[in-house]
Design a protein around this motif. Sequence first.
Motif, short mmCIF file in Angstrom:
data_model
loop_
_atom_site.label_atom_id
_atom_site.label_comp_id
_atom_site.label_asym_id
_atom_site.label_seq_id
_atom_site.Cartn_x
_atom_site.Cartn_y
_atom_site.Cartn_z
N PHE A 1 64.16 18.02 109.55
CA PHE A 1 64.59 17.43 108.37
C PHE A 1 64.33 16.00 108.75
N LYS A 2 63.48 14.92 107.98
CA LYS A 2 63.27 13.61 108.34
C LYS A 2 63.21 12.82 107.25
N ASP A 3 63.57 11.74 107.72
CA ASP A 3 63.64 10.60 106.37
C ASP A 3 63.16 9.18 107.15
N PHE B 1 60.08 21.26 104.53
CA PHE B 1 61.17 21.86 104.38
C PHE B 1 61.19 23.27 104.22
N LEU C 1 72.40 16.14 102.27
CA LEU C 1 72.21 17.66 102.53
C LEU C 1 72.56 18.16 103.81
N PHE D 1 66.44 21.78 113.57
CA PHE D 1 67.43 23.29 113.85
C PHE D 1 66.41 24.12 114.31
N TYR E 1 64.87 15.70 94.18
CA TYR E 1 64.85 14.67 94.95
C TYR E 1 63.26 14.10 94.97
N GLU F 1 53.07 11.86 104.16
CA GLU F 1 53.39 10.60 103.60
C GLU F 1 52.81 9.64 104.57
N SER G 1 61.83 26.97 113.81
CA SER G 1 62.62 25.57 113.81
C SER G 1 62.27 24.98 112.54
N ARG G 2 63.23 24.21 112.06
CA ARG G 2 62.68 23.30 110.90
C ARG G 2 63.42 21.66 111.25
N GLY H 1 52.13 11.05 108.62
CA GLY H 1 53.26 11.64 108.87
C GLY H 1 53.19 12.67 107.79
N LEU I 1 62.54 32.43 109.85
CA LEU I 1 62.20 30.94 109.90
C LEU I 1 60.50 31.04 110.38
N HIS J 1 69.21 10.93 101.04
CA HIS J 1 69.41 12.27 100.12
C HIS J 1 69.44 13.30 101.20
N VAL J 2 68.43 13.31 102.06
CA VAL J 2 68.33 14.49 102.98
C VAL J 2 69.52 14.51 103.81
N LEU K 1 67.17 20.56 96.36
CA LEU K 1 67.06 19.22 96.85
C LEU K 1 65.53 18.91 96.49
N LEU L 1 57.03 7.66 108.51
CA LEU L 1 57.39 9.11 108.81
C LEU L 1 56.90 9.53 110.19
N ARG M 1 56.36 15.98 106.53
CA ARG M 1 57.56 16.94 107.03
C ARG M 1 57.72 18.10 105.98
#
Lengths: 261, 261
Positions: free
Chosen positions: A49-51, B49, A63, A40, B67, B42, A46-47, B45, B88, A59-60, B63, A88, B47
């Motif tokens: 979100f990754k999984d 938040f 959200l 986003f 989590y 991880e 910018s941020r 990689g 941001l 879970h992310v 979260l 990742l 990430r």
Amino acid sequence: MCELLAMSANVPTDIVFSFTGLAERGGVTGPHVDGWGITFYEGKGSRTFKDACPSSESHVAQLIKSYPIKSEVVVSHIRQANRGCVSLENTHPFTRELWGRYWTYAHNGQLSDYQQKFAVRRYQPVGDTDSELAFCWILEKVVERFGDQAPADLLPVYRFIATLADEIRALGVFNMILSDGEHLMSYCSNNLCHITRRAPFGKAKLIDTDVVIDFDKETTPNDIVTVIATRPLTDNEDWHILKPGEWKLFARGELVLTQEG
Amino acid sequence: MCELLAMSANVPTDIVFSFTGLAERGGVTGPHVDGWGITFYEGKGSRTFKDACPSSESHVAQLIKSYPIKSEVVVSHIRQANRGCVSLENTHPFTRELWGRYWTYAHNGQLSDYQQKFAVRRYQPVGDTDSELAFCWILEKVVERFGDQAPADLLPVYRFIATLADEIRALGVFNMILSDGEHLMSYCSNNLCHITRRAPFGKAKLIDTDVVIDFDKETTPNDIVTVIATRPLTDNEDWHILKPGEWKLFARGELVLTQEG
């Protein structure tokens, strides 16, 4: 293959509706179970979100579906691994800084015999996908051509990037989303489409899950929102399907440049 | 000022306990209401938040508290803005790629008369904080000194970064956390402390909220976990307080280098 989703809007807009459809393809209506990511832009920031787990179970992702982040530009990707293991560092979108902007990129497709072509020095991949390496090579070439200082006008940069994308497409399938936070580029190899929504807004119905939205209740008459996806996300609207080699550049929801432009 | 939190561990470990204490300082027990961020590595990689709203009210922080993301290296920051507006792009941690690794950085403190010193070209700030500019300058200097190809041994790089941090500290207050995903550096100007937990593990009690954890139940006998923070997070353990100009480099939870090393 993977699925791409992106948005360009003239006012901060949430992508909960479209992401809800896309996330289903990560393990429910589609086989893309090897991770997902979404970036986003909010102003220049910018941020992401990754999984590395399936979006339908994440879970992310839950959200993102429940917490409406308002953004002018969004880039998202759900992954079915072909090159590079599930981890990742191999999860799109990828981001690098150039000229004081965050550039974000996601790729659908697969490339062959690319290692020799993509010689990089300044921008190096962290993971081992063809996708990230191609992104690094694009930025490397852009710096080679335009230097360290940002040009006043980014449109010539995107025209140049389109010629790089043509070269990459010669190595396989290369559907690409790229953004600097202001512009959003979609480059089509074989699977990319878009829709621009503006007043009068109507209802839209997702293909992948039983959700209907009435955009008329969610928007103001001045809103312009373009959504890009590998395949149409709704079945009651006219999506514009891009041709192989076709590309479009959007800003604030509007088309600003195409390959003829 | 802001609050920093970081972790280095020899096995993927969650930071829910420490982050729960830190997040309280973002609007409940502390005045740091101008956003927060946390980066998890991880493997190679990472990430991040982030949220420009107070951590004590943030959906995303909620979260993170609920989590448990298992990570070997974590860098976190909650912000009380001094230089740069609340947005941001000004929210720490900041990340850039160098040598095929993501470098993540967070800063506590404030600098003066820095614009002229921090001439940057290849790494440019996206936001307008002194912190991000100092980070870009560090990377710029590292590339100037070590080139585009990663050295086999990163310890000389961190020794060099410590000398850069000494220069930056001459401009004000500069408590810094820096990581390449494998190493974690803490550089102290006036507020930084750490604790290394290993067997036999005991109970720990947070200062900022009424939470007690029994690490003996959460760990295995071989776990080694170092936590770094601007101020101690627990009141029943011995935190090591760093002196002005002191720095430590950790990897896999263990100390690997200090300024005497």
